[in-house]
Design an enzyme around this catalytic site. Structure first.
Site, PDB file in Angstrom:
ATOM      1  N   GLU A  88      61.757  17.215  11.788  1.00 51.29           N
ATOM      2  CA  GLU A  88      62.334  18.341  12.529  1.00 51.29           C
ATOM      3  C   GLU A  88      63.320  19.156  11.709  1.00 51.29           C
ATOM      4  OE1 GLU A  88      64.023  17.114  16.269  1.00 51.29           O
ATOM      5  OE2 GLU A  88      62.348  15.794  16.715  1.00 51.29           O
ATOM      6  N   ARG A 139      67.674  16.066  11.346  1.00 50.88           N
ATOM      7  CA  ARG A 139      67.476  17.484  11.679  1.00 50.88           C
ATOM      8  C   ARG A 139      67.994  18.423  10.591  1.00 50.88           C
ATOM      9  NH1 ARG A 139      68.124  15.091  16.963  1.00 50.88           N
ATOM     10  NH2 ARG A 139      65.997  15.016  17.694  1.00 50.88           N
ATOM     11  N   THR A 183      71.267  11.744  13.942  1.00 50.74           N
ATOM     12  CA  THR A 183      70.043  12.519  13.711  1.00 50.74           C
ATOM     13  C   THR A 183      70.346  14.003  13.514  1.00 50.74           C
ATOM     14  OG1 THR A 183      69.734  12.772  16.094  1.00 50.74           O
ATOM     15  CG2 THR A 183      68.530  10.974  15.027  1.00 50.74           C
ATOM     16  N   GLY A 199      72.812   7.369  20.128  1.00 50.55           N
ATOM     17  CA  GLY A 199      72.903   6.012  20.671  1.00 50.55           C
ATOM     18  C   GLY A 199      73.068   6.022  22.180  1.00 50.55           C
ATOM     19  N   THR A 249      76.188  11.190  23.862  1.00 51.20           N
ATOM     20  CA  THR A 249      76.118  11.390  22.418  1.00 51.20           C
ATOM     21  C   THR A 249      75.798  12.842  22.076  1.00 51.20           C
ATOM     22  OG1 THR A 249      73.851  10.564  22.539  1.00 51.20           O
ATOM     23  CG2 THR A 249      75.561   9.008  21.893  1.00 51.20           C
ATOM     24  N   ASP A 312      68.420  11.841  32.945  1.00 49.62           N
ATOM     25  CA  ASP A 312      68.355  12.069  31.500  1.00 49.62           C
ATOM     26  C   ASP A 312      68.316  13.568  31.186  1.00 49.62           C
ATOM     27  OD1 ASP A 312      68.380  11.342  28.863  1.00 49.62           O
ATOM     28  OD2 ASP A 312      66.308  10.632  28.778  1.00 49.62           O
TER      29      ASP A 312
END
Ligand SMILES: [Cu+2]
Length: 690
Positions: A88, A139, A183, A199, A249, A312
C-alpha cells in the site's frame, strides 16, 4: 458560485502555509516543500502537510492522458511478495530519486527516471511476528535532515541515511509481543518525527509518539486512551483498566498546520471491537479525529465520529486539511472519510462541524451499553447504509443497528465505507475523491477475555456466505458534503489504495484487478487504464524529473481483498514505451469459499500454506461421514478453523493454532460445514460431509 470559490482557494492555501516557516528549522528545504503546493518532488506520504495528495503538475491532462504508457517497471526482488502481505506504500521522490517501502519493511531507492536500483535496505524483521492483524504492510516513509523515517511491524521507528540506506537510529515504541506494530507512514516536520501505532485488535493502548528526528529520542507521547482524570477519562467505566488495553490505534499519517501549530490524526476502533458490555460510556478517543499542539503533544480538540463503537467503524483513512469558502467566509477545514461511509468535515481550528453534523437517537441494546445518539453528518454517504435481508438471517438493519449474540446484517460493514485508503482533495473542483467498499457484515458479539498480546475482538463481522461485495469512487463536495459524481466498480476499494489528483484535471487510482485508472476530476469519466499485472492497491503519486511528469504506483496486491500479490513499482509518462502486462486473477465479488475446486476425500487442511497466509488448502473438501480432519497451521500467523453457520460461529472450533500446530475434528453427520478464521474472518473454508 462555484467558479469564484475555485479560483480563490489555491491562493489562500499557498499564502497560509508559506507564512509559517519555523524560525530555526532543522531542515528548511524539506519544511518549505512540506508547506508548499506539491510540484516536482513528493516528499511526504500525503504529498505535503495537508495530506491532500494534489499535484500542481499538469503536463499530463485530460486531453493527453490516454497516451500514458509505462516509463519503467521495477520488481523489488521479491520483497513483500506473498499472501501475508499488502503493498500500500506511496513512493516518495526527491531530486530524481524514488524511495519506497514494502510490506516487509524493506526500503529501496530507485532512479526515478529509469527505475534502476540505487540502494536497498532489508529490514530483517522477525518473520514470526504474531501481532499483525490485517496483513503485513508498510504505508510509506517520511524524509528530513538527510534521513528517511519508517515505522516497522515490530513496533520500531527507524531512521536511514537517505544516501546509503544505512540505519542511523532505531527506537522501540513498544514490543510486538504485547500486540503492537506500526503500519503507517510517519510524518516529519520541523525536527520532529510523528508516528502512530497499531494493535487495536490486540488490546493495546493507542498513542501518537513524537521523536527527535536527529537522535530518535522520544520527545512526548499522547495516549488515545485517557487515564482516569485525563481529558475524556470519564468516558470509560470508573475503576477499570480499559485505558491500558482499549485499542484506539492510529493507522495513518497525521496532517499538520504550521500556522495553527496543530498536528491532526484519525483514531481507530475500541477493543474489544464488537463487545461493548464492559466498557459503558462514549469511549474516547476511539473512532475520532484529534488535534494536538504539534510541539508539545498537548490536547487541543477532538471530534468523535462514532460513540461507544461496537461495529469496528474506525477513523482509519488519513485526516486531510483544506481551505475553502462557505457562505462567503474563508474557512479552515479538516476532513476524514470514515468507515461509516460519511466524510466528516470539520473546522480545524476547533473541531466543530463545518457543514453540520446532527446527533440523532439510534437503536438501543442495553447489554451493549449502546450510545443514546450518534453523529449523522449532513450530506450524502458514499455507500449504502442499510443491509438487504438474506435467507437464514433473522436480523438485518441500517447503520448503528444494535446487536448482541444473534447475527445481525448491517451495511456498511466494519471495513467500510472507507477503510485505510486515503482520499484526495482538488481545490480546482472543490471535491474530495473518496474510495468506498460496499459489503455487508453479519455482526455478532461473543465476549472475550483480555490476554496480553492476543487477539481481543469480542465478536465477529464476517460477510455472509454468498453476499455481494463491490466498490465505488465518489466525488464529494467540500462545501456541502454532497455527491458530485459516483462511479461503481466491481471490486472492493478503500482497504488498500486511495486517490491522487492533479492540476491536469485528473484523478488517479489503482484497482484490485490490477489496473491503474485515470478519471476526469470534474465528471468521473474514465479516461485511461493500464494493466500493471498485480493487484494495484496502493495510492498513486506524481512527480517530475528533467521536465517530464510521471505518475507512479506500487502494485503488489492486498491480502484483505485477495488481489494478486506482487512486488512491482510502475512509473508512467507521456513518453513511456512499456506496454501493459497480462491481467492477474481478479479478487472475489461474492463472500465465501464457494468458488474453486472441491478436493474429494482430502482429510487434511493446511492453513497459510503455499505462501498464501490467509487461506485454507484445500479451501473446499468432500469427505465421508465419520472422517477425522486434521487442520494444520502451515503459515506464520496464528489462525483458527471456526464453524460459521449463518453468522453464528463456534459450534466446532480448532481454537487458535500457532505456526506448526495441528488439531483434529471429527465430522460424523452429513451436511455442509462452512468455517472461517476467527481473527481473520475474511478467510473461508467448506467441508461437505456425505
Ligand atoms: Cu487466520
Amino acid at each position: 458560485m462555484p467558479h469564484r470559490v475555485h479560483r480563490i482557494v489555491p491562493a489562500v492555501l499557498g499564502l497560509l502555509f508559506l507564512a509559517a516557516m519555523p524560525v530555526k528549522a532543522a531542515d528548511p528545504a524539506i519544511d518549505r516543500l512540506l508547506q508548499s503546493p506539491v510540484g516536482k518532488d513528493w516528499v511526504t506520504n500525503g504529498g505535503n502537510l495537508t495530506n491532500q495528495r494534489y499535484s500542481t503538475l499538469k503536463q499530463i491532462d485530460t486531453s493527453n492522458v490516454k497516451r500514458l504508457k509505462g516509463a519503467w517497471m521495477t520488481r523489488l526482488k521479491g520483497s513483500g511478495f506473498g499472501g501475508k502481505y499488502s503493498f500500500e506504500a506511496t513512493p516518495l521522490v526527491k531530486d530524481g530519486i524514488m524511495y519506497i517501502a514494502t510490506g516487509n519493511d524493506d526500503v529501496f531507492a530507485l532512479n526515478a527516471k529509469t527505475g534502476e536500483f540505487l540502494w536497498e535496505r532489508w529490514s530483517g524483521i522477525d518473520q514470526k511476528l504474531t501481532s499483525v492483524c490485517c496483513g503485513w504492510d508498510n504505508r510509506g516513509l517520511a524524509m528530513g535532515e538527510g534521513m528517511l523515517f519508517l515505522g516497522q511491524l515490530d513496533a520500531n521507528v527507524v531512521a536511514l541515511d537517505i544516501k546509503t540506506g544505512k540505519e542511523v537510529w532505531k527506537t522501540p515504541i513498544e514490543v510486538w509481543q504485547d500486540g503492537y506494530g506500526i503500519t503507517s507512514a510517519p510524518l516529519y516536520y520541523d525536527g520532529i518525527v510523528y508516528s502512530g501505532i497499531t494493535g487495536g485488535e490486540y488490546g493495546v493502548r493507542g498513542r501518537l509518539t513524537a521523536l527527535d528526528a536527529k537522535t530518535g529520542k522520544i520527545l512526548w507521547r499522547w495516549h488515545t486512551l485517557p487515564a482516569p482524570g485525563d481529558v475524556g477519562g470519564d468516558s470509560w467505566p470508573a475503576g477499570t483498566d480499559h485505558y491500558l488495553h482499549g485499542g484506539a490505534t492510529i493507522w495513518n499519517t497525521p496532517a499538520l498546520d504550521p500556522q495553527l501549530g496543530l498536528v491532526y490524526f484519525s483514531v481507530g476502533n475500541c477493543g474489544p471491537d464488537y463487545d461493548g458490555a464492559n466498557r459503558e460510556g462514549d469511549n474516547l478517543f476511539c473512532a475520532s479525529v484529534v488535534a494536538l499542539k504539534a510541539k508539545t503533544g498537548e490536547y487541543a480538540w477532538h471530534f468523535q465520529e462514532v460513540h461507544h463503537d461496537i461495529w469496528d467503524y474506525d477513523a482509519a483513512s488519513p485526516a486531510l486539511l483544506f481551505d475553502t469558502v462557505i457562505n462567503g467566509q474563508p474557512r479552515k477545514g479538516i476532513a476524514q472519510a470514515g468507515r461509516t461511509g460519511w466524510v466528516y468535515i470539520l473546522d480545524r481550528t476547533n473541531g466543530k462541524p463545518l457543514i453540520g453534523i446532527e446527533e440523532r437517537p439510534v437503536d438501543q441494546e442495553p447489554r451493549q451499553h449502546t450510545a443514546k445518539t450518534q453523529p449523522f453528518p449532513i450530506g450524502n454517504a458514499i455507500v449504502p447504509q442499510c443491509a438487504q435481508p438474506l435467507e437464514g438471517y433473522e436480523r438485518a438493519g441500517c447503520i448503528f443497528e444494535a446487536f448482541w449474540e444473534e447475527p445481525t446484517l448491517i451495511q456498511p460493514s466494519g471495513i467500510g465505507g472507507t477503510n485505510w485508503s486515503p482520499m484526495s482533495y482538488n481545490a480546482d473542483t472543490g471535491y474530495f475523491y473518496v474510495p468506498g467498499t460496499v459489503r455487508t457484515s453479519a455482526f455478532a458479539r461473543y465476549g472475550d477475555q483480555y490476554k496480553k498480546g492476543k487477539q481481543y475482538n469480542g465478536g465477529t463481522q464476517a460477510a455472509p456466505i454468498g453476499s455481494a461485495m463491490s466498490g465505488n469512487w465518489t466525488a464529494i463536495t467540500a462545501t456541502a458534503n454532497k455527491i458530485a459524481w459516483q462511479k461503481n466498480v466491481p471490486y472492493r476499494v478503500g482497504s488498500g489504495g486511495g486517490s491522487t489528483t492533479t492540476a491536469g484535471g485528473l484523478v488517479f487510482h489503482g484497482d484490485p484487478s490490477g489496473t491503474i485508472v485515470a478519471r476526469d476530476a470534474k465528471t468521473g469519466e474514465q479516461l485511461w487504464q493500464f494493466q500493471t499485472g498485480f493487484g494495484a492497491e496502493a495510492t498513486p503519486m506524481v512527480y517530475e524529473v528533467d521536465g517530464e511528469e510521471y505518475v507512479a504506483i506500487a502494485a503488489g496486491g492486498n491480502q484483505s481483498v485477495g488481489s494478486a500479490n506482487g512486488d512491482a513499482v510502475w512509473a508512467f509518462s507521456l513518453k513511456g514505451q512499456v506496454n501493459p502486462l497480462w491481467p492477474p486473477p481478479p479478487p472475489a465479488m461474492v463472500a465465501g469459499p464457494e468458488s474453486g475446486p472441491i478436493a474429494d476425500g482430502a482429510d487434511t487442511v493446511k492453513i497459510g500454506d503455499n505462501n498464501v497466509e490467509f487461506g485454507y488448502f484445500p479451501k473446499r473438501t468432500r469427505v465421508k461421514a465419520g472422517t477425522v480432519i486434521t487442520f494444520t497451521n502451515a503459515g506464520d500467523t496464528p489462525h483458527t478453523a471456526t464453524a460459521f453457520d449463518h453468522g453464528r460461529i463456534g459450534n466446532w472450533d480448532t481454537g487458535v493454532l500457532n505456526s506448526g500446530e495441528s488439531k483434529t475434528i471429527t465430522f460424523d453427520k452429513p451436511g455442509n460445514y462452512y468455517y472461517i478464521c476467527a481473527p481473520h474472518p475474511w478467510m473461508y473454508g467448506q467441508i461437505i460431509v456425505e
